[in-house]
Design a protein around this motif. Structure first.
Motif, mmCIF file in Angstrom:
data_model
loop_
_atom_site.group_PDB
_atom_site.id
_atom_site.type_symbol
_atom_site.label_atom_id
_atom_site.label_comp_id
_atom_site.label_asym_id
_atom_site.label_seq_id
_atom_site.Cartn_x
_atom_site.Cartn_y
_atom_site.Cartn_z
ATOM 1 N N THR A 15 0.833 -1.211 0.000
ATOM 2 C CA THR A 15 0.000 0.000 0.000
ATOM 3 C C THR A 15 0.863 1.255 0.000
ATOM 4 O O THR A 15 1.847 1.345 0.743
ATOM 5 N N HIS A 17 1.189 4.606 1.333
ATOM 6 C CA HIS A 17 0.603 5.377 2.437
ATOM 7 C C HIS A 17 0.889 6.875 2.344
ATOM 8 O O HIS A 17 0.082 7.693 2.779
ATOM 9 N N SER A 208 3.856 -1.624 4.855
ATOM 10 C CA SER A 208 3.122 -2.748 4.262
ATOM 11 C C SER A 208 3.586 -4.069 4.862
ATOM 12 O O SER A 208 2.773 -4.974 5.104
ATOM 13 N N THR A 244 -3.603 0.148 -3.203
ATOM 14 C CA THR A 244 -3.027 -1.112 -2.741
ATOM 15 C C THR A 244 -2.921 -2.064 -3.928
ATOM 16 O O THR A 244 -3.893 -2.246 -4.663
#
Length: 254
Positions: A15, A17, A208, A244
């Protein structure tokens, strides 16, 4: 999505972020370097060698920060050890040295009876007070980061176990992404913040990895050190913030 081993590779959900990308401020570093050089020259001109030594630290600080960072991640046994950058890249350490030199230089001038040296008492006390605080800060952030399928241990001894600890993404006021670990120990709340730049690791790959280790812990699935190392050092895919994707990375023999 959980971890999935495929021969010599591991697939997992990655992902994005944070959009933050560190870039050194060359203007500020140049100004700091020139200030140091000017201070060295001034100390020599007015016959104050201790002042010159102080400004040597200031001049070297931006030079040290421009040295390319290193990445050292070792898979040993059932854990992965991510090593911090060398001490010369620790800004708190450099600032503590500079403040220490400043206070020593000023107190020396006052002790030797230099003209008007008494005016230096306040900045000398201020520098002497700040130096140990910064020194403690640089020492507190010492040591490697150890990650296993069970939890995370910091260099200062703080340990957080997956399943018991809360691990969340937080953005600092300057936009720098961080991971906050929180847990209750004998009724006492503990909290530790993790910044990934001191280890020269990609933040989103680390976050992740931690997300999936928590998921695997909850499902009772073990993750090998080689898989953790592969995930921590994975090259970040080109995706937008909040996206994601499932990526597959090769797993070493560690």
């Amino acid at each position: 999505m959980g971890l999935k081993s495929e021969g010599r590779a591991v697939s997992y959900a990655w992902t994005k972020h944070s959009p933050f990308v560190y870039r050194p401020n060359m203007k500020r570093l140049t100004v700091l370097f020139l200030l140091g050089i000017a201070g060295i020259a001034l100390g020599v001109m007015i016959g104050m060698p201790l002042m010159s030594v102080t400004f040597v630290g200031i001049a070297l600080m931006p030079v040290a920060l421009l040295i390319p960072p290193r990445t050292r991640v070792d898979a040993t046994g059932d854990r992965v050890v991510a090593h911090r950058q060398p001490v010369h890249r620790n800004t708190a350490f450099w600032l503590s040295l500079v403040c220490g030199f400043v206070s020593v230089a000023m107190f020396t001038l006052m002790a030797t009876g230099a003209s008007q040296a008494w005016r230096l008492v306040i900045p000398a006390l201020a520098a002497a007070s700040v130096a140990p605080i910064l020194g403690v800060a640089s020492y507190r952030d010492r040591g490697p980061l150890v990650i296993s399928s069970e939890g995370v241990t910091f260099g200062n001894g703080a340990r957080y176990v997956f399943g018991d600890a809360t691990i969340v993404f937080r953005e600092l006021s300057n936009g720098v992404p961080s991971v906050t670990f929180e847990s209750m120990d004998s009724g006492v709340h503990r909290s530790t913040r993790l910044l990934t730049r001191p280890y020269n690791l990609d933040f989103d790959s680390v976050m992740s990895t931690l997300d999936h280790l928590q998921e695997c812990c909850a499902d009772g699935r073990a993750v090998t050190a080689a898989e953790i190392e592969a995930m921590l050092t994975a090259a970040p895919p080109d995706v937008g913030v909040g996206e994601t994707v499932t990526i597959t990375v090769p797993v070493g023999a560690g």
